[in-house]
Write a protein that holds these residues in place. Sequence first.
Motif, PDB file in Angstrom:
ATOM      1  N   ARG A  60     -20.726 -51.115  13.111  1.00 42.15           N
ATOM      2  CA  ARG A  60     -19.760 -51.426  12.052  1.00 42.15           C
ATOM      3  C   ARG A  60     -20.502 -51.387  10.718  1.00 42.15           C
ATOM      4  N   VAL A  61     -19.878 -50.726   9.731  1.00 47.33           N
ATOM      5  CA  VAL A  61     -20.489 -50.536   8.419  1.00 47.33           C
ATOM      6  C   VAL A  61     -19.539 -51.082   7.358  1.00 47.33           C
ATOM      7  N   LEU A  62     -20.074 -51.880   6.438  1.00 48.76           N
ATOM      8  CA  LEU A  62     -19.299 -52.440   5.333  1.00 48.76           C
ATOM      9  C   LEU A  62     -19.801 -51.838   4.032  1.00 48.76           C
ATOM     10  N   ASP A  63     -18.892 -51.255   3.246  1.00 49.36           N
ATOM     11  CA  ASP A  63     -19.243 -50.689   1.942  1.00 49.36           C
ATOM     12  C   ASP A  63     -18.622 -51.555   0.860  1.00 49.36           C
ATOM     13  N   PRO A 116     -13.583 -62.819   4.124  1.00 50.00           N
ATOM     14  CA  PRO A 116     -12.841 -63.126   5.354  1.00 50.00           C
ATOM     15  C   PRO A 116     -13.760 -63.663   6.450  1.00 50.00           C
ATOM     16  N   ALA A 117     -13.292 -64.662   7.158  1.00 54.96           N
ATOM     17  CA  ALA A 117     -14.104 -65.268   8.221  1.00 54.96           C
ATOM     18  C   ALA A 117     -14.471 -64.247   9.289  1.00 54.96           C
ATOM     19  N   ALA A 118     -13.586 -63.270   9.509  1.00 53.71           N
ATOM     20  CA  ALA A 118     -13.840 -62.261  10.546  1.00 53.71           C
ATOM     21  C   ALA A 118     -15.030 -61.372  10.209  1.00 53.71           C
ATOM     22  N   TRP A 119     -15.455 -61.345   8.948  1.00 49.95           N
ATOM     23  CA  TRP A 119     -16.584 -60.511   8.554  1.00 49.95           C
ATOM     24  C   TRP A 119     -17.933 -61.167   8.828  1.00 49.95           C
ATOM     25  N   LYS A 120     -17.959 -62.460   9.073  1.00 53.25           N
ATOM     26  CA  LYS A 120     -19.224 -63.179   9.225  1.00 53.25           C
ATOM     27  C   LYS A 120     -20.002 -62.644  10.427  1.00 53.25           C
ATOM     28  N   ASN A 121     -21.278 -62.303  10.181  1.00 48.04           N
ATOM     29  CA  ASN A 121     -22.167 -61.794  11.241  1.00 48.04           C
ATOM     30  C   ASN A 121     -21.527 -60.639  12.013  1.00 48.04           C
ATOM     31  N   SER A 122     -20.848 -59.745  11.296  1.00 49.53           N
ATOM     32  CA  SER A 122     -20.007 -58.750  11.961  1.00 49.53           C
ATOM     33  C   SER A 122     -20.447 -57.305  11.763  1.00 49.53           C
ATOM     34  N   PHE A 123     -21.334 -57.020  10.799  1.00 48.27           N
ATOM     35  CA  PHE A 123     -21.644 -55.640  10.450  1.00 48.27           C
ATOM     36  C   PHE A 123     -23.115 -55.298  10.704  1.00 48.27           C
ATOM     37  N   ASP A 124     -23.313 -54.097  11.231  1.00 47.19           N
ATOM     38  CA  ASP A 124     -24.666 -53.605  11.494  1.00 47.19           C
ATOM     39  C   ASP A 124     -25.338 -53.095  10.231  1.00 47.19           C
ATOM     40  N   PHE A 125     -24.530 -52.651   9.263  1.00 49.69           N
ATOM     41  CA  PHE A 125     -25.073 -52.103   8.032  1.00 49.69           C
ATOM     42  C   PHE A 125     -24.132 -52.449   6.892  1.00 49.69           C
ATOM     43  N   VAL A 126     -24.694 -53.009   5.817  1.00 56.80           N
ATOM     44  CA  VAL A 126     -23.927 -53.348   4.611  1.00 56.80           C
ATOM     45  C   VAL A 126     -24.505 -52.534   3.468  1.00 56.80           C
ATOM     46  N   HIS A 127     -23.623 -51.862   2.733  1.00 55.40           N
ATOM     47  CA  HIS A 127     -24.058 -50.990   1.642  1.00 55.40           C
ATOM     48  C   HIS A 127     -23.360 -51.400   0.352  1.00 55.40           C
ATOM     49  N   ASN A 146     -22.973 -63.648   0.083  1.00 57.34           N
ATOM     50  CA  ASN A 146     -21.719 -63.164   0.666  1.00 57.34           C
ATOM     51  C   ASN A 146     -21.961 -61.900   1.487  1.00 57.34           C
ATOM     52  N   LEU A 147     -22.748 -60.986   0.934  1.00 54.52           N
ATOM     53  CA  LEU A 147     -23.026 -59.735   1.644  1.00 54.52           C
ATOM     54  C   LEU A 147     -23.912 -59.970   2.868  1.00 54.52           C
ATOM     55  N   ILE A 148     -24.951 -60.776   2.712  1.00 48.96           N
ATOM     56  CA  ILE A 148     -25.856 -61.056   3.827  1.00 48.96           C
ATOM     57  C   ILE A 148     -25.125 -61.783   4.948  1.00 48.96           C
ATOM     58  N   GLY A 149     -24.162 -62.627   4.577  1.00 51.16           N
ATOM     59  CA  GLY A 149     -23.398 -63.338   5.589  1.00 51.16           C
ATOM     60  C   GLY A 149     -22.608 -62.413   6.493  1.00 51.16           C
ATOM     61  N   CYS A 150     -22.333 -61.210   6.034  1.00 47.87           N
ATOM     62  CA  CYS A 150     -21.583 -60.234   6.838  1.00 47.87           C
ATOM     63  C   CYS A 150     -22.474 -59.518   7.853  1.00 47.87           C
ATOM     64  N   MET A 151     -23.780 -59.603   7.692  1.00 47.72           N
ATOM     65  CA  MET A 151     -24.701 -58.846   8.541  1.00 47.72           C
ATOM     66  C   MET A 151     -24.866 -59.504   9.904  1.00 47.72           C
ATOM     67  N   LYS A 152     -24.856 -58.696  10.941  1.00 47.72           N
ATOM     68  CA  LYS A 152     -25.220 -59.186  12.264  1.00 47.72           C
ATOM     69  C   LYS A 152     -26.707 -59.532  12.282  1.00 47.72           C
ATOM     70  N   PRO A 153     -27.130 -60.452  13.136  1.00 43.95           N
ATOM     71  CA  PRO A 153     -28.570 -60.609  13.348  1.00 43.95           C
ATOM     72  C   PRO A 153     -29.172 -59.264  13.775  1.00 43.95           C
ATOM     73  N   GLY A 154     -30.204 -58.846  13.097  1.00 42.52           N
ATOM     74  CA  GLY A 154     -30.785 -57.532  13.345  1.00 42.52           C
ATOM     75  C   GLY A 154     -30.179 -56.431  12.501  1.00 42.52           C
ATOM     76  N   GLY A 155     -29.108 -56.744  11.763  1.00 45.66           N
ATOM     77  CA  GLY A 155     -28.454 -55.759  10.907  1.00 45.66           C
ATOM     78  C   GLY A 155     -29.203 -55.542   9.604  1.00 45.66           C
ATOM     79  N   TRP A 156     -28.815 -54.493   8.896  1.00 41.93           N
ATOM     80  CA  TRP A 156     -29.501 -54.093   7.663  1.00 41.93           C
ATOM     81  C   TRP A 156     -28.548 -54.101   6.473  1.00 41.93           C
TER      82      TRP A 156
END
Length: 290
Positions: A60-63, A116-127, A146-156
Motif C-alpha cells: 500500500r502506497v500513500l501519496d 483517518p484511523a484506518a491509515w494508522k500503521n497501514s502503508f508500506d511506502f509514504v511519499h 501524521n505521515l510517519i503514523g501511516c507507515m507500517k513497521p518496516g515501511g518507508w
Amino acid sequence: MADISEDKLSEKNVEDVGSRYFLPRNVEEAERMQNQHEWLKGGADGLVLAPIDLNRSKMRVLDAATADGYWMQDAKSIFPKDTEFVGFDNAPEGYPPLNSSPPLQIVKQNLVEEFPAAWKNSFDFVHQRFVIPLFKTEEVPLVLRNLIGCMKPGGWIQLVEMDFQTPVSKPIESCPAVQAVHKLTSTVVSDPLASTKLAGRLTDEGLVKVGYKAIEMVAGSSHPDPELGERGKRNMLSVLGFFQSVAKPEMIGMTEEEWKSLPQRFAEEMKNHHVALRVYFVWGQKAAAQ
C-alpha cells in the motif's frame, strides 16, 4: 525535539493552511506540475530513491499532497501490479482528473489535521514532495508525525523538497537574476532551508536507515538533455510568475522596472549560464515491530 501535538495548533492555524498554498489549482497548474514531475524524474533518474523492495506483493502506497495524482499514475509502473495507491490533497477538486484505469483514489485531507484511523500503521511506502517549506517550523513535527503514523513497521517514507536558499548556479556572480529569485523564494516560503533539515528530523522522530541524496536540477541550455533543460526552464519561469504574484518588489529591494524585467533576465541567464537548484530526496524506515 519539542513535543508538538495537534491540539497545540490553534483553529486559525488549521484554517490558514489552505492560504499557504499560493499556487493556483487549475488545468494550467496541473500541466506545470506534470512538466515539473518529468523534469525531476529525469534529473533524479527515477521516482523512488528510498531503498524499498519494489518486488513485494500487496503493498500500500500513500501519496501526500498528491494534487491530481500524476505521481501515483507514473509510480504504478515501478510497483507491482497488485499495489494499492491512495492519494490525498487539501483541495483535490481543484485539479482536472487524470485518465486512469481504475480511477485514482484521491481523498480530501489536510496535513495538519487528524488523519483517518484506518491509515494508522497501514502503508508500506509514504511519499510527499514540495510542501514542507510552506509550513512554519513549529508545524513541521506534526506534519511528519501524521505521515510517519501511516507507515507500517518496516515501511518507508520519502520526502522530496527544494533548497530555496543555497546557490548552485555557476558562475553565480554572473547570475544576478538567479540570486534575486533565490531571495524572492526565500522571502515567501516559511523555511527556505527546510529540505536540509529533514534527515535530522526523521532521525529525531525515531526512524532508522535515514538517508538522503541532494540532486542539482539544471534548468536551461546547460542541461545535457535539451528536452529536460527546456522542461526546467518552463517550470522555473512559471514558478517565478506565481511567486511574483504573491510578493512585491520592495520585499527584495527591487524597483518596479527591475521587477518587471526579472523573468526576461532570468530566462537569459538560463540560456547563457549553468542555472540549477538543489533538491533533496530524504528517506527513512520505521523500525520493525519487536
